[in-house]
Design a protein around this motif. Sequence first.
Motif, mmCIF file in Angstrom:
data_model
loop_
_atom_site.group_PDB
_atom_site.id
_atom_site.type_symbol
_atom_site.label_atom_id
_atom_site.label_comp_id
_atom_site.label_asym_id
_atom_site.label_seq_id
_atom_site.Cartn_x
_atom_site.Cartn_y
_atom_site.Cartn_z
ATOM 1 N N MET A 75 0.847 -1.219 0.000
ATOM 2 C CA MET A 75 0.000 0.000 0.000
ATOM 3 C C MET A 75 0.872 1.255 0.000
ATOM 4 N N VAL A 76 1.959 1.215 0.802
ATOM 5 C CA VAL A 76 2.867 2.379 0.812
ATOM 6 C C VAL A 76 3.442 2.563 -0.593
ATOM 7 N N GLY A 77 3.730 1.431 -1.245
ATOM 8 C CA GLY A 77 4.290 1.484 -2.597
ATOM 9 C C GLY A 77 3.374 2.241 -3.540
ATOM 10 N N VAL A 78 2.104 1.862 -3.559
ATOM 11 C CA VAL A 78 1.196 2.536 -4.507
ATOM 12 C C VAL A 78 0.807 3.923 -4.011
ATOM 13 N N TYR A 79 0.871 4.127 -2.698
ATOM 14 C CA TYR A 79 0.472 5.447 -2.159
ATOM 15 C C TYR A 79 1.549 6.484 -2.506
ATOM 16 N N TYR A 80 2.806 6.163 -2.216
ATOM 17 C CA TYR A 80 3.873 7.131 -2.456
ATOM 18 C C TYR A 80 4.550 6.907 -3.812
ATOM 19 N N ALA A 81 4.135 5.834 -4.499
ATOM 20 C CA ALA A 81 4.628 5.552 -5.860
ATOM 21 C C ALA A 81 6.143 5.436 -5.894
ATOM 22 N N SER A 82 6.757 5.066 -4.762
ATOM 23 C CA SER A 82 8.226 4.829 -4.838
ATOM 24 C C SER A 82 8.616 3.886 -3.698
ATOM 25 N N ILE A 83 9.573 3.014 -3.979
ATOM 26 C CA ILE A 83 10.064 2.087 -2.930
ATOM 27 C C ILE A 83 11.587 2.041 -3.012
ATOM 28 N N GLU A 139 9.193 37.811 -2.573
ATOM 29 C CA GLU A 139 8.921 37.705 -1.133
ATOM 30 C C GLU A 139 8.756 36.228 -0.780
ATOM 31 N N ILE A 140 9.440 35.796 0.281
ATOM 32 C CA ILE A 140 9.314 34.376 0.694
ATOM 33 C C ILE A 140 8.071 34.279 1.580
ATOM 34 N N VAL A 141 7.001 33.648 1.046
ATOM 35 C CA VAL A 141 5.734 33.607 1.796
ATOM 36 C C VAL A 141 5.645 32.374 2.682
ATOM 37 N N PHE A 142 6.450 31.346 2.388
ATOM 38 C CA PHE A 142 6.333 30.124 3.200
ATOM 39 C C PHE A 142 7.661 29.395 3.144
ATOM 40 N N GLU A 143 8.124 28.914 4.277
ATOM 41 C CA GLU A 143 9.419 28.210 4.306
ATOM 42 C C GLU A 143 9.284 27.041 5.280
ATOM 43 N N GLU A 144 9.650 25.839 4.855
ATOM 44 C CA GLU A 144 9.462 24.667 5.736
ATOM 45 C C GLU A 144 10.491 23.592 5.387
ATOM 46 N N PRO A 145 11.132 23.019 6.401
ATOM 47 C CA PRO A 145 12.068 21.904 6.125
ATOM 48 C C PRO A 145 11.309 20.580 6.153
ATOM 49 N N TYR A 146 11.904 19.530 5.584
ATOM 50 C CA TYR A 146 11.366 18.169 5.781
ATOM 51 C C TYR A 146 12.566 17.250 5.959
ATOM 52 N N VAL A 147 12.293 16.026 6.440
ATOM 53 C CA VAL A 147 13.408 15.141 6.797
ATOM 54 C C VAL A 147 13.768 14.297 5.580
ATOM 55 N N GLN A 148 14.966 14.522 5.026
ATOM 56 C CA GLN A 148 15.378 13.829 3.803
ATOM 57 C C GLN A 148 15.422 12.330 4.060
ATOM 58 N N GLY A 149 14.880 11.548 3.096
ATOM 59 C CA GLY A 149 14.975 10.093 3.212
ATOM 60 C C GLY A 149 13.876 9.512 4.088
ATOM 61 N N GLN A 150 13.250 10.347 4.955
ATOM 62 C CA GLN A 150 12.205 9.774 5.829
ATOM 63 C C GLN A 150 10.828 10.294 5.449
ATOM 64 N N THR A 151 10.757 11.579 5.163
ATOM 65 C CA THR A 151 9.415 12.137 4.928
ATOM 66 C C THR A 151 8.857 11.580 3.626
ATOM 67 N N LYS A 152 7.733 10.948 3.735
ATOM 68 C CA LYS A 152 7.090 10.390 2.529
ATOM 69 C C LYS A 152 5.772 11.125 2.304
ATOM 70 N N ASP A 153 5.160 11.523 3.459
ATOM 71 C CA ASP A 153 3.811 12.072 3.308
ATOM 72 C C ASP A 153 3.900 13.597 3.390
ATOM 73 N N PHE A 154 3.689 14.265 2.279
ATOM 74 C CA PHE A 154 3.813 15.724 2.247
ATOM 75 C C PHE A 154 2.451 16.391 2.376
ATOM 76 N N GLY A 155 1.460 15.632 2.749
ATOM 77 C CA GLY A 155 0.098 16.157 2.819
ATOM 78 C C GLY A 155 0.035 17.435 3.625
ATOM 79 N N SER A 156 0.651 17.398 4.812
ATOM 80 C CA SER A 156 0.502 18.593 5.668
ATOM 81 C C SER A 156 1.252 19.778 5.062
ATOM 82 N N ILE A 157 2.386 19.544 4.434
ATOM 83 C CA ILE A 157 3.122 20.692 3.826
ATOM 84 C C ILE A 157 2.279 21.279 2.699
ATOM 85 N N ILE A 158 1.685 20.406 1.892
ATOM 86 C CA ILE A 158 0.906 20.906 0.743
ATOM 87 C C ILE A 158 -0.288 21.709 1.253
ATOM 88 N N ALA A 159 -0.870 21.216 2.364
ATOM 89 C CA ALA A 159 -2.020 21.969 2.905
ATOM 90 C C ALA A 159 -1.558 23.382 3.284
#
Lengths: 259, 299, 376, 334
Positions: free
Chosen positions: B216-224, C197-217
């Motif tokens: 599921m993570v694979g298809v959700y984030y489209a990368s493994i 003008e920089i309106v938004f600036e946010e770091p994320y954790v390289q190699g770990q962050t997979k879900d960017f939902g909250s940043i996109i929001a």
Amino acid sequence: MSLSVNSISKAFGGVVALNNVSFSVEQGSIFGLIGPNGAGKTTLFNIIAGVFRPTAGSILMNGAHLEHEPNYLRIDRSIARTFQNIKLFHNLTVLQNIVIGMHTKLRRPLIESFFHTKRWRAEEAMARERAMEMLTAFGLADRKDLPARSLPYGEQRILEMTRALVTESKVLLLDEPAAGLNNVESGRLVDFIRMIRDKMGRTILLVEHDMNVVMKVCEKLVVLDHGEKIAEGEPKDIQKNRNVIEAYLGRKFANETEC
Amino acid sequence: MYLLLQQLINGLAVGGIYALIAIGYTMVYGILFFVNFAHGDIYMLGAFCAFFVFTFLGIEVTGGAITVSQFLIALIPSMLACAALGVVIERFAYRPIRNGSRLSAMISALGASIFLSNAATYLFGSQTKPMPKLFAGKYFTVGSATISYIQTAVLIVSLILMILLHIFIKHTKLGKAIRAVSDDQRAAVLMGIDMDMVISATFAIGSALAGAAGIMVGVYYASIYPTMGGIAGIKAFTAAILGGIGNIPGAMLGGILLGIIESLGGAYISFGYRDAIAFVVLIIALCAMPTGILGKGRS
Amino acid sequence: MLGLRKIYTVLTLAILTFVFFGLTSSIDAAETITLGWYGPTSGAAAQDGQEGRAGAELAVELVNASGGINGKQLVMIYADDKSDPKEGANIATMFVSNKDIIGVVGPFNSSVILAAAPIFNRGKLCDIGWGVTSPLITTAGEYIYRVAPTDAWEADFISKWIADEGYKKVAFLYENTDYGVGMRDVIRKSLPGYGCEIVFEEPYVQGQTKDFGSIIASLKQAAPDAVFMGAIYNEAALLMTQARDLGFNAPFFGTDGFFSAGLLDLGGGAVEGARCCSAFFTETASPVVREFIDAYVKKFDRTPGNWAAQSYDGVIAYVEALKKSGASTREEVKKALDALGPFEGATGINEFDENGDVRKDLVKLVVKEGKFALYD
Amino acid sequence: MNDKSIALFENVVTKYGWLLFIIIIILVPRFVISDYVVHVLVLIALYTILAESLNVLVGFTGQFSLGHAGFWAVGAYIAALLMLRAGFSFWTACVVSMAAGYLAGLFLGIPSMRLKGDYLCIVTLGFGEIVRILAMNLEVTRGPMGLPGIPSPEIGEFVFDTEKSMYYLCWAAAFLTIYATGRMRHSKFGRALMSVRDDELAAVSLGVNIAYYKVHAFGIGGMFAGLAGALYASWTTFISPDVFQFSDSANIFCMMILGGLGTIAGPVLGAFLLAGLPELLRGFAEFRLIALGLLMIALMIYRPGGILGSYDTAGGVKKIRRRRIEREADTNVT
């Protein structure tokens, strides 16, 4: 020296394990705590030993309240205990087990062990000597460097008793010392307990199921049933006491042996 | 307000995945009292199994999209492969030391984890591999909060699998045997329960669920990628402990909670501190409840 | 089981293996020139590390095929640093204490070269970083050079491009590593400098962050005209796909971190229109670059990425320097590199400045129909 | 080999074994010309300090800790910041970072009073991650940019900036740690720790204040890890958050276990094995990690107590069952 239990009650959630139990133990006596299964003996024993806190009531040792003191201070109150199923330090040697018994007696701080000071070495030597003395007294001297786990069952029991004695506590609480012993060994246990009381002047409070050990060694008995004290007195009176028989063997039997 | 709703949804989706992996940890711990660190890598291998099933089916993995039926076709074999892998690992790495101490079992698990992730890197190459997407680009909006189909799908599939597991554990003979062994090994064996079979079953189920989470993570984030197991493993282990190790509903609850804490913490405090916040919450929760939220007095 | 004997043997054995290990040195030193190469061929950045190694291997092969350097064959010793500074220090000491090595190419991660730099400076052994872009390295020591353009220069280049395109409100997302943070410090000055003008600036954790939902929001709330990302291609592709999935369509800008086939594979349609810069680009006219690309495709049958080209140029720098000066000791190599002047490699014309950084021109690229194309 | 000779072996080997080992360590730089080998041996010395100090926590007191790299980071960053920002000399910075490690240990010891086994393990793992994430995000530590240019220790004019000088300094610190843990093991404090490991209830009944000893075990573990941190910082002159990862904590944990849990020589051997072996196998890049994984599994099957382990870890799970039976017997309401 006086150990008194004043109207101790204990409830685990809804279950009332002990209800208003009081008695006192005279100095130098061998005191027995008996009762059928589920009577609350072990709970009371563990309250005195500090494992549980009572819901109500108090325990006085030489007038000092124990019931709310942390359990590691019992030794300072001169109360030591043994366990029903042997709790030795398995990976430590027999000698180390005994030396740990003197934990509260040793005063030198850790730093002195680092610098190997004379005072520290003297205290360690004293501790070893004292431990060896006890071990030879109880016939375990030749086992001193063996890990405790490798001793046979009987010797492990004696080692645990020796460790409790080395704390030089006035009161010794024995938790079913005869458990798992055959009658030859329990006979030797009776002499052993008497010897501790007579030669070492200790007061013994024991919880036991083995009736012939209890009857032979105890000078006074308290009988518990369903968390309440139903009888107290000399062993020979207790044997004939109606409530005790009823508690152990049921009312019908108690009526038949009307004595 | 919609930002909060958006973050909750993100949290729930990620939480569903953590829960699925956490269940594996909790089931193994419930019986053998040690933490199977290799579990995170089984989750990774589940994702790679799905990748190979897709390529085998000739689906365009680079930026492609798959239908629900293709997803299910890939789901079943991946879960079975992971189940088999779980049993094999237990058979070779853990059975010989079953009567050894928990410590040596844990080290063996760490060793298995290092072996699996590096073997995967060597066999599959270290590149991040693309995976086809499920429900690519489709989303529905509630106010300004957008919920992508895939997020809801992940949540639904996780819930379904959890319910299935719950039913299995509650009502099947094997399920009862697993619960019996986790409650008291000696008594269970006296009742004629075959320990080895039950333990293999536990590993099989736990690994299958981890495999499902992987695909599921694979298809959700489209990368493994081969080292995705490590971080997910630690997070899922945290979730299992938070919920009360050894307790399956606890693992589910812990997973969902951790997902939400992370996404809220990340959004409202700072994304950089996201993981730190999750651990701080864990430590506070454990100090308040030493055996986890639903944990019995097991520690 | 255990015995006194066993204890001694185990402990002394461990020591003696090291003693033996230290004494050996490689055999034929006369007819070859030995260089060292290191980078993360395993661990988090394994993909870029292996690409870099491929570039170096190709360089060695081509140089030896065309008669080596001044008649001597080129030998390269490879080492893997797993992007771990501790390994970097170990490898640096290994290279310094191997007397045959007269020059080193590597590594990829800035934190690794910072751990290795003091050892190279002390050992007076030149090290050309092929992937390190952090501004910190400019002052990392006189023996430290690099062929990769600094973040500062690229961030400024992109900021100017964003301003020229007329985007006023810019959001900046960056990975929480020396690469990303280095760029953040630069654009905080460069973007306002160009009137954005920089309106938004946010770091994320390289190699770990997979879900960017909250940043996109949060991005959608800030509603920037354009998004500038200090990111490498895997997180960039992920964020763009999720952004398009959640209906956020502002244009994305990036630096050479974007430029890799991986961005197209992982991003698919979502990365269409993404813009970035790179020192290396496949469709250029220059014959040297063309030659590199054809050789790479022939050897590895996949098109080379940015890091392969940079690593290749790291080796070429030594080859050119040695050919011009005939140097064969470490001091001579140092002088030769300082006096090298411009040299042409897979990433166009390179020239070291006095700090060992490189000056090379950058190309504007955009993703059109699923491929990188020159942005005119 | 029955239990009697294990006890005999314990004290005989400690006298001569260590003497020989010290002599070897002192002589090695004389014969070894390659800085690389000296460099790896310095790293092994630091790992020895870390594995020995972790041994105090796990081997002596039986408390699982997978966050030891966190203490290492605390020591390194405190020392680096003091030397760079406040101009402290290495020696004062080192003492302060040991104190900081000790305080961090006490801080992490508080949850250890209530939590046991895997719950404590996850809290220590969390501690390690929190420390790394703080280092990654704080301005003062310059986040991922790390702290370059950390000065080397000096005594008068002599500067410890060569590999050989740091070799002697680090191995002196390592032997200090080994001596301290050795002495501690035979003192009242050490015995109390080991009694907590073997049986808490019995220890309490003998007057051992469990909470005090658990917390101070963490304190001492943290203190020596802080020492290793300060030494590492001034040895490599550059530290960054990615030096102190969870994989490093797991690595230190494995060194202690593979060498021999609860023994003194065990962690030293573990440090040689897990820090030295990968360097020897540097030629076979990917395979060395695959081999390491298999080595760990094999060792746990054939030497559960670790190579020098005389500590009866084999009784581990049996202990679990016995402890659970006791718990039922102890607290059943009769």
